[in-house]
Design a protein around this motif. Structure first.
Motif, mmCIF file in Angstrom:
data_model
loop_
_atom_site.group_PDB
_atom_site.id
_atom_site.type_symbol
_atom_site.label_atom_id
_atom_site.label_comp_id
_atom_site.label_asym_id
_atom_site.label_seq_id
_atom_site.Cartn_x
_atom_site.Cartn_y
_atom_site.Cartn_z
ATOM 1 N N GLU A 262 -7.586 -61.399 -61.368
ATOM 2 C CA GLU A 262 -8.972 -61.755 -61.681
ATOM 3 C C GLU A 262 -9.028 -63.058 -62.466
ATOM 4 O O GLU A 262 -9.902 -63.901 -62.237
ATOM 5 C CB GLU A 262 -9.659 -60.640 -62.465
ATOM 6 C CG GLU A 262 -9.959 -59.383 -61.677
ATOM 7 C CD GLU A 262 -8.717 -58.490 -61.512
ATOM 8 O OE1 GLU A 262 -7.674 -58.783 -62.144
ATOM 9 O OE2 GLU A 262 -8.798 -57.501 -60.756
ATOM 10 N N ASP A 263 -8.088 -63.226 -63.413
ATOM 11 C CA ASP A 263 -8.030 -64.475 -64.188
ATOM 12 C C ASP A 263 -7.749 -65.655 -63.260
ATOM 13 O O ASP A 263 -8.366 -66.720 -63.375
ATOM 14 C CB ASP A 263 -6.937 -64.395 -65.255
ATOM 15 C CG ASP A 263 -7.261 -63.407 -66.362
ATOM 16 O OD1 ASP A 263 -8.463 -63.131 -66.562
ATOM 17 O OD2 ASP A 263 -6.318 -62.912 -67.013
ATOM 18 N N ARG B 271 -10.819 -66.430 -61.194
ATOM 19 C CA ARG B 271 -11.870 -67.044 -62.000
ATOM 20 C C ARG B 271 -11.586 -68.526 -62.248
ATOM 21 O O ARG B 271 -12.480 -69.375 -62.148
ATOM 22 C CB ARG B 271 -12.017 -66.290 -63.323
ATOM 23 C CG ARG B 271 -13.178 -66.785 -64.185
ATOM 24 C CD ARG B 271 -13.424 -65.888 -65.374
ATOM 25 N NE ARG B 271 -12.260 -65.797 -66.238
ATOM 26 C CZ ARG B 271 -11.500 -64.722 -66.352
ATOM 27 N NH1 ARG B 271 -11.768 -63.636 -65.630
ATOM 28 N NH2 ARG B 271 -10.469 -64.699 -67.171
ATOM 29 N N ARG B 272 -10.333 -68.837 -62.566
ATOM 30 C CA ARG B 272 -9.972 -70.237 -62.800
ATOM 31 C C ARG B 272 -10.136 -71.063 -61.530
ATOM 32 O O ARG B 272 -10.570 -72.221 -61.571
ATOM 33 C CB ARG B 272 -8.536 -70.321 -63.318
ATOM 34 C CG ARG B 272 -8.348 -69.786 -64.731
ATOM 35 C CD ARG B 272 -6.966 -70.119 -65.286
ATOM 36 N NE ARG B 272 -5.915 -69.319 -64.673
ATOM 37 C CZ ARG B 272 -5.410 -68.212 -65.223
ATOM 38 N NH1 ARG B 272 -5.894 -67.760 -66.369
ATOM 39 N NH2 ARG B 272 -4.436 -67.551 -64.622
#
Length: 209
Positions: free
Chosen positions: A170-171, A174-175
């Motif tokens: 997810e990180d 998102r980035r």
């Protein structure tokens, strides 16, 4: 499809003057498909899986742990480039996953089409671990060292950004989405600035006559 892209990339629902084309690159196991699918789903991009463009001979070589040569890769890269060119002509924005390890490979991919690269980066130990846990893929973990040996990071004149793969998927997603939105905004502003500059020059010219 284009309206969905516009709405997702622009908070004020401004229209994009031209399509954008994202290549999610990196070594095997870095998460290219995960990021590409998220960009497709969340930003409405037309997606292609780079592996699907490989000829049968390439897949057989990799399945047997034999690294591809530059001559093996060139036709594959050219097919991906033609796919993006075709979608660009239709006014579609795209995302495609491709290892794109070398500068020469990336030059083929972006020939005559505006491409923005998202390079998923991580340590070899981390990616080796993730690759060893992946099931049902033709790419064996034994080929990872050869990919790292071939890998040439993005150069300053190449449009793109590095995104760290550490942390959760997810990180990473998102980035990547933030990078695409920032890229789209940068692509829009030069057009406006150029138009304004041309208008100023026209005005100056008319005033001197």
């Amino acid at each position: 499809m284009r309206q969905k892209v516009r709405d997702a990339l622009n908070n004020e629902n401004k229209t994009l003057d031209r399509p954008i084309h994202i290549v999610v690159m990196g070594v095997a196991g870095s998460g290219k498909s995960t990021v590409a699918e998220a960009l497709r789903d969340q930003l409405g991009l037309t997606m292609a899986e780079g592996d699907d463009f490989h000829p049968k001979a390439n897949i057989e070589k990799m399945s047997h742990g034999i690294p591809l040569t530059d001559s093996d890769r060139r036709p594959w890269l050219e097919v991906i480039n033609r796919w993006m060119l075709g979608r660009n002509a239709l006014g579609e924005s795209t995302v495609v996953s491709s290892s794109a390890l070398k500068r020469s490979y990336r030059d083929i991919l972006r020939k005559d089409v505006p491409v923005f690269f998202i390079h998923l980066v991580g340590t070899q130990d981390l990616i080796q671990k993730r690759l060893s846990e992946r099931k049902g893929h033709f790419m064996p973990p034994t080929l990872l060292p050869s990919q790292f040996a071939d890998l040439q990071p993005l150069e300053p004149d190449e449009p793109g950004i590095e995104v760290c793969v550490e942390g959760s998927s997810e990180d990473m997603v998102r980035r990547s989405i933030a990078a695409v939105k920032a890229h789209a905004e940068r692509e829009e502003s030069p057009t406006s600035e150029a138009t304004a500059e041309q208008a100023d020059k026209s005005l100056e010219s008319s005033e001197t006559k």
